[in-house]
Design an enzyme around this catalytic site. Structure first.
Site, PDB file in Angstrom:
ATOM      1  N   SER A 143       0.994  -1.171  -0.054  1.00 14.49           N
ATOM      2  CA  SER A 143      -0.355   0.020  -0.063  1.00 14.49           C
ATOM      3  C   SER A 143       0.904   1.377   0.170  1.00 14.49           C
ATOM      4  O   SER A 143       2.250   1.092   0.521  1.00 14.49           O
ATOM      5  CB  SER A 143      -0.783  -0.178   1.296  1.00 14.49           C
ATOM      6  OG  SER A 143      -1.325   1.360   1.453  1.00 14.49           O
ATOM      7  N   TYR A 178      -2.045  -1.325  10.329  1.00  9.70           N
ATOM      8  CA  TYR A 178      -2.002  -1.293   9.044  1.00  9.70           C
ATOM      9  C   TYR A 178      -0.803  -0.660   8.420  1.00  9.70           C
ATOM     10  O   TYR A 178      -0.092  -1.724   7.714  1.00  9.70           O
ATOM     11  CB  TYR A 178      -3.255  -0.658   8.226  1.00  9.70           C
ATOM     12  CG  TYR A 178      -3.217  -0.833   7.100  1.00  9.70           C
ATOM     13  CD1 TYR A 178      -4.071  -1.931   6.515  1.00  9.70           C
ATOM     14  CD2 TYR A 178      -2.915   0.079   5.988  1.00  9.70           C
ATOM     15  CE1 TYR A 178      -4.250  -2.189   5.153  1.00  9.70           C
ATOM     16  CE2 TYR A 178      -3.270  -0.213   4.498  1.00  9.70           C
ATOM     17  CZ  TYR A 178      -3.995  -1.201   3.949  1.00  9.70           C
ATOM     18  OH  TYR A 178      -4.309  -1.207   3.028  1.00  9.70           O
TER      19      TYR A 178
HETATM   20  P1  NAD Z   1     -11.698  -6.253  -0.106  1.00  8.91           P
HETATM   21  O1  NAD Z   1     -12.148  -6.146   1.187  1.00  8.91           O
HETATM   22  O2  NAD Z   1     -12.498  -5.969  -1.227  1.00  8.91           O
HETATM   23  O3  NAD Z   1     -11.190  -7.840  -0.273  1.00  8.91           O
HETATM   24  C1  NAD Z   1     -10.488  -8.513   0.921  1.00  8.91           C
HETATM   25  C2  NAD Z   1     -10.477  -9.914   0.402  1.00  8.91           C
HETATM   26  O4  NAD Z   1      -9.575 -10.835   1.493  1.00  8.91           O
HETATM   27  C3  NAD Z   1     -12.216 -10.313   0.824  1.00  8.91           C
HETATM   28  O5  NAD Z   1     -12.390 -11.334  -0.171  1.00  8.91           O
HETATM   29  C4  NAD Z   1     -11.916 -11.105   2.273  1.00  8.91           C
HETATM   30  O6  NAD Z   1     -12.857 -12.212   2.525  1.00  8.91           O
HETATM   31  C5  NAD Z   1     -10.337 -11.602   2.176  1.00  8.91           C
HETATM   32  N1  NAD Z   1      -9.835 -11.939   3.245  1.00  8.91           N
HETATM   33  C6  NAD Z   1     -10.098 -11.384   4.588  1.00  8.91           C
HETATM   34  N2  NAD Z   1      -9.356 -12.037   5.465  1.00  8.91           N
HETATM   35  C7  NAD Z   1      -8.904 -13.184   5.026  1.00  8.91           C
HETATM   36  C8  NAD Z   1      -8.356 -14.327   5.565  1.00  8.91           C
HETATM   37  N3  NAD Z   1      -8.066 -14.545   6.559  1.00  8.91           N
HETATM   38  N4  NAD Z   1      -7.954 -15.319   4.564  1.00  8.91           N
HETATM   39  C9  NAD Z   1      -8.108 -15.228   3.150  1.00  8.91           C
HETATM   40  N5  NAD Z   1      -9.023 -14.132   2.808  1.00  8.91           N
HETATM   41  C10 NAD Z   1      -9.239 -13.084   3.630  1.00  8.91           C
HETATM   42  O7  NAD Z   1     -10.428  -5.325   0.113  1.00  8.91           O
HETATM   43  P2  NAD Z   1      -9.283  -4.769  -0.990  1.00  8.91           P
HETATM   44  O8  NAD Z   1      -9.549  -3.477  -1.075  1.00  8.91           O
HETATM   45  O9  NAD Z   1      -9.515  -5.491  -2.151  1.00  8.91           O
HETATM   46  O10 NAD Z   1      -8.179  -5.391  -0.185  1.00  8.91           O
HETATM   47  C11 NAD Z   1      -7.153  -6.280  -0.928  1.00  8.91           C
HETATM   48  C12 NAD Z   1      -5.985  -5.975  -0.189  1.00  8.91           C
HETATM   49  O11 NAD Z   1      -5.493  -4.784  -1.119  1.00  8.91           O
HETATM   50  C13 NAD Z   1      -5.447  -5.908   1.085  1.00  8.91           C
HETATM   51  O12 NAD Z   1      -4.259  -6.490   1.546  1.00  8.91           O
HETATM   52  C14 NAD Z   1      -5.788  -4.368   1.307  1.00  8.91           C
HETATM   53  O13 NAD Z   1      -4.723  -4.127   2.375  1.00  8.91           O
HETATM   54  C15 NAD Z   1      -4.736  -3.891   0.061  1.00  8.91           C
HETATM   55  N6  NAD Z   1      -4.847  -2.475  -0.511  1.00  8.91           N
HETATM   56  C16 NAD Z   1      -6.243  -1.893  -0.568  1.00  8.91           C
HETATM   57  C17 NAD Z   1      -6.245  -0.709  -1.129  1.00  8.91           C
HETATM   58  C18 NAD Z   1      -7.659   0.140  -1.258  1.00  8.91           C
HETATM   59  O14 NAD Z   1      -7.615   1.375  -1.280  1.00  8.91           O
HETATM   60  N7  NAD Z   1      -8.650  -0.853  -1.236  1.00  8.91           N
HETATM   61  C19 NAD Z   1      -5.129   0.198  -1.010  1.00  8.91           C
HETATM   62  C20 NAD Z   1      -3.815  -0.500  -0.708  1.00  8.91           C
HETATM   63  C21 NAD Z   1      -3.679  -1.746  -0.474  1.00  8.91           C
END
Ligand code: NAD
Length: 260
Positions: free
Chosen positions: A142, A155
């Site tokens: 991130s 985080y």
């Molecule tokens: P999201 O909530 O849409 O998806 C996350 C997925 O991870 C969900 O399907 C959830 O069921 C799954 N998950 C959660 N805990 C789990 C576990 N213990 N084992 C297996 N699966 C699990 O979120 P997203 O925004 O798509 O985030 C995905 C990644 O991207 C994360 O690591 C997040 O930190 C990172 N990220 C997101 C953003 C953003 O702005 N959305 C920015 C930077 C980084």
């Protein structure tokens, strides 16, 4: 097709960024494993992507914080497709509090999903990658791998930690052509971010509109959200890159929020 017949495990791929990456990989001919908490959600996502083709997808239930679940899931993939070419360690959640109010249980949960999950999936895939002579491991970092924000101690700590893991995997993996890199997105409108908007408005005592404009996008060059497609494109670049020239690196996709 840049990933034709490549076997790619994407964790947390039933939703958000993971789903977008899986979709892009299937469009490039990959055999994708949607690994997520619930079997039904993972299988439904996999069925949708297989329908789109030209690659295919399967869903498996995998809680990335459980060593047994991770080992069993990776063994299932090895039994079905015989290899793992790409691991995208993407599963993640967000919990926000000021440090003095941060429940210790929530801190541990955050580090378990982001760091234990990355470690366990990496550990399970490396022997297969060594045996087949190479692979690409991609961590979902991130902008918070590079910068801090209020309320996000767990985080920010976890996402900084992924840079250290990726660099170590790059050093240890070099002899076997195992590459390891990190994607560092800015804010993307996934369920994880939608949930934070009202939470941050409440904690910071500002409107939801100001959370978006000032907190999330205030430091970008154009006030724009990064998109799932932007991140999927970067994940394709790392997955399809063919030599060890690109390893131990991180790429920030954030509309200039973070500029190195
Ligand atoms: P999201 O909530 O849409 O998806 C996350 C997925 O991870 C969900 O399907 C959830 O069921 C799954 N998950 C959660 N805990 C789990 C576990 N213990 N084992 C297996 N699966 C699990 O979120 P997203 O925004 O798509 O985030 C995905 C990644 O991207 C994360 O690591 C997040 O930190 C990172 N990220 C997101 C953003 C953003 O702005 N959305 C920015 C930077 C980084």
């Amino acid at each position: 097709m840049r990933l034709k017949d490549k076997v790619c495990i994407v964790t947390g791929a039933a939703s958000g960024l993971g789903y977008g990456i899986a979709k892009r990989y299937v469009a490039e001919g990959a055999k994708v494993v949607i690994a997520d908490l619930k079997d039904d959600a993972a299988s439904a996502a996999a069925a949708e992507l297989t329908e789109m083709g030209p690659g295919e997808a399967i869903g498996i239930a995998m809680d990335v914080t459980s060593e047994d679940a991770v080992n069993q899931g990776v063994a299932e993939v090895a039994a079905k497709w015989g290899r793992v070419d790409v691991l995208v360690s993407n599963a993640g959640i967000q919990i926000v509090h000021r440090i003095e109010d941060f429940p210790f249980a929530d801190w541990k949960k955050m580090l378990a999903i982001h760091l234990d999950g990355a470690f366990l999936t990496t550990k399970a895939c490396i022997p297969l990658m060594q045996k087949q002579g190479g692979g690409s491991i991609i961590y979902m970092g991130s902008v918070h791998s590079k910068e801090a924000s209020e309320l996000k101690s767990a985080y920010v700590t976890a996402k900084h930690g992924l840079l250290g893991l990726a660099r170590t995997v790059a050093k240890e993996g070099g002899a076997h052509s195992i590459r390891s890199n990190v994607i560092c997105p800015g804010f993307v409108r996934t369920p994880l971010v939608e949930k934070q908007i009202p939470e941050q408005a409440k904690t910071l005592g500002i409107s939801e509109e100001d959370v978006v404009k000032k907190v999330m996008l205030g430091q970008t060059v154009d006030g724009e959200f990064t998109t799932i497609e932007d991140v999927a494109e970067t994940a394709l670049f790392f997955a399809a890159f063919e030599s060890n020239a690109l390893t131990g690196q991180s790429i920030t996709v954030s509309h200039g929020w973070h500029i190195e």
